[in-house]
Write a protein that holds these residues in place. Structure first.
Motif, PDB file in Angstrom:
ATOM      1  N   GLU A   1       0.835  -1.210   0.000  1.00 42.60           N
ATOM      2  CA  GLU A   1       0.000   0.000   0.000  1.00 42.60           C
ATOM      3  C   GLU A   1       0.869   1.260   0.000  1.00 42.60           C
ATOM      4  O   GLU A   1       0.505   2.274  -0.585  1.00 42.60           O
ATOM      5  N   GLN A   2       2.040   1.182   0.637  1.00 40.56           N
ATOM      6  CA  GLN A   2       2.957   2.339   0.611  1.00 40.56           C
ATOM      7  C   GLN A   2       3.429   2.595  -0.824  1.00 40.56           C
ATOM      8  O   GLN A   2       3.528   3.748  -1.268  1.00 40.56           O
TER       9      GLN A   2
ATOM     10  N   THR B   1      11.299   2.743   6.270  1.00 39.77           N
ATOM     11  CA  THR B   1      10.242   1.985   6.936  1.00 39.77           C
ATOM     12  C   THR B   1      10.690   0.533   7.014  1.00 39.77           C
ATOM     13  O   THR B   1      11.091  -0.050   5.996  1.00 39.77           O
TER      14      THR B   1
ATOM     15  N   LEU C   1      12.241   0.780   1.945  1.00 36.58           N
ATOM     16  CA  LEU C   1      11.199  -0.054   2.532  1.00 36.58           C
ATOM     17  C   LEU C   1      11.794  -1.438   2.743  1.00 36.58           C
ATOM     18  O   LEU C   1      12.030  -2.176   1.780  1.00 36.58           O
TER      19      LEU C   1
ATOM     20  N   GLN D   1      13.264   6.797  -0.711  1.00 38.59           N
ATOM     21  CA  GLN D   1      12.612   6.087   0.401  1.00 38.59           C
ATOM     22  C   GLN D   1      13.114   4.660   0.406  1.00 38.59           C
ATOM     23  O   GLN D   1      13.272   4.066  -0.670  1.00 38.59           O
TER      24      GLN D   1
ATOM     25  N   SER E   1       0.501   4.030  -2.862  1.00 39.35           N
ATOM     26  CA  SER E   1       0.237   5.440  -2.564  1.00 39.35           C
ATOM     27  C   SER E   1       1.334   6.336  -3.129  1.00 39.35           C
ATOM     28  O   SER E   1       1.052   7.441  -3.606  1.00 39.35           O
TER      29      SER E   1
END
Ligand code: PGA
Length: 255
Positions: free
Chosen positions: A18-19, A231, A195, A193, A22
């Motif tokens: 979902e990250q 994250t 993850l 980013q 989005s």
């Protein structure tokens, strides 16, 4: 670094996917860094299902693999280009041309590594890099002792990694390639980013070091503590050695 702890790997994978969805809503055509290994299987399965429902597409995105084995037959099902084809190409809108993997067959691996590093820069860098972590703390194939500023390079697989990856090669360590081309730690750290997912008791010590250990090339993933947007999604088994679980849960719940 934000740490999300979930009962199951499926739940963590859903949150990770979902990250990504989005991000693609905000930035269609965002560039992804894609990991192989077992860890992202659930995340990729979720993305394929979401693509089928029309929730996103990677049609305008580029994807850069973290690494590739050196010298592996390009038709071998475990060559990472083939793994990523099966996971993503077509099933998420990603095209064959937009899937980039280091050239494990290059006569000059050092030149191939430098070219790959440059191709990531030329594409404008990676917006979101998906990562697993090795039981020995590697990210990509950056094994212990590697420079924390390394660029894409050739490396030897650590004995622990050869043992861990034998399951992809008929449980036969002798069949596991001995070398790889991998994005360097410095390359990975330039992604906007990060993850990282980790599941199972086997990853608990690496996750402990990643989140709470001192930054050291003994556990290369620890440098991620110095990245502004990380994250970490883990199941309870992988979180089982963390000391400050209540704090991580409280911080996660703030959002
Ligand atoms: P795995 O590997 O997902 O197969 O456990 C992770 C890694 O080596 O980075």
């Amino acid at each position: 670094m934000k740490v999300g702890i979930f009962e199951t790997s499926e739940e963590a994978s859903r949150v990770g996917a979902e990250q990504i969805i989005s991000l693609l809503e905000k930035k269609p055509g965002a560039t992804l860094g894609v990991a192989t290994g077992s860890t992202p299987d659930g995340l990729y399965a979720y993305l394929r299902a979401a693509y089928k429902e029309g929730r996103f597409t990677l049609a305008d995105s580029k994807a850069f693999a973290l690494d590739e084995y050196v010298g592996i037959d390009p038709d071998h099902p475990e060559a990472y280009r083939n793994v990523l084809r099966r996971q993503l190409v077509g099933f998420t809108g990603l095209t064959e041309e937009n899937l980039h993997t280091p050239n494990g067959q290059a006569a000059d691996p050092d030149a191939a590594a430098a070219e790959y590093d440059q191709s990531i820069k030329d594409a404008g860098g990676v917006d979101l890099q998906i990562l697993g972590i090795g039981a020995d703390g590697h990210v990509g194939f950056n094994e212990p002792g590697i420079s924390l500023a390394s660029r894409t390079h050739r490396d030897a697989l650590a004995p622990q990694t050869i043992r861990d990856n034998a399951r992809f090669f008929d449980d036969n360590e002798a069949k596991v390639p001995r070398a790889c081309l991998t994005q360097g730690i410095g390359t990975i750290m330039e992604a906007r980013q990060l993850l990282l997912l980790a599941f199972g008791e086997n990853k608990a010590e690496a996750v402990k070091q990643l989140v709470e250990g001192a930054i050291s090339s003994r556990w290369p993933a620890t440098i991620l503590q110095a990245h502004p947007s990380v994250t970490v999604l883990v199941d309870e088994a992988a979180a089982s050695k963390l000391e400050l679980v209540d704090l991580y849960r409280a911080r996660w719940d703030l959002d």
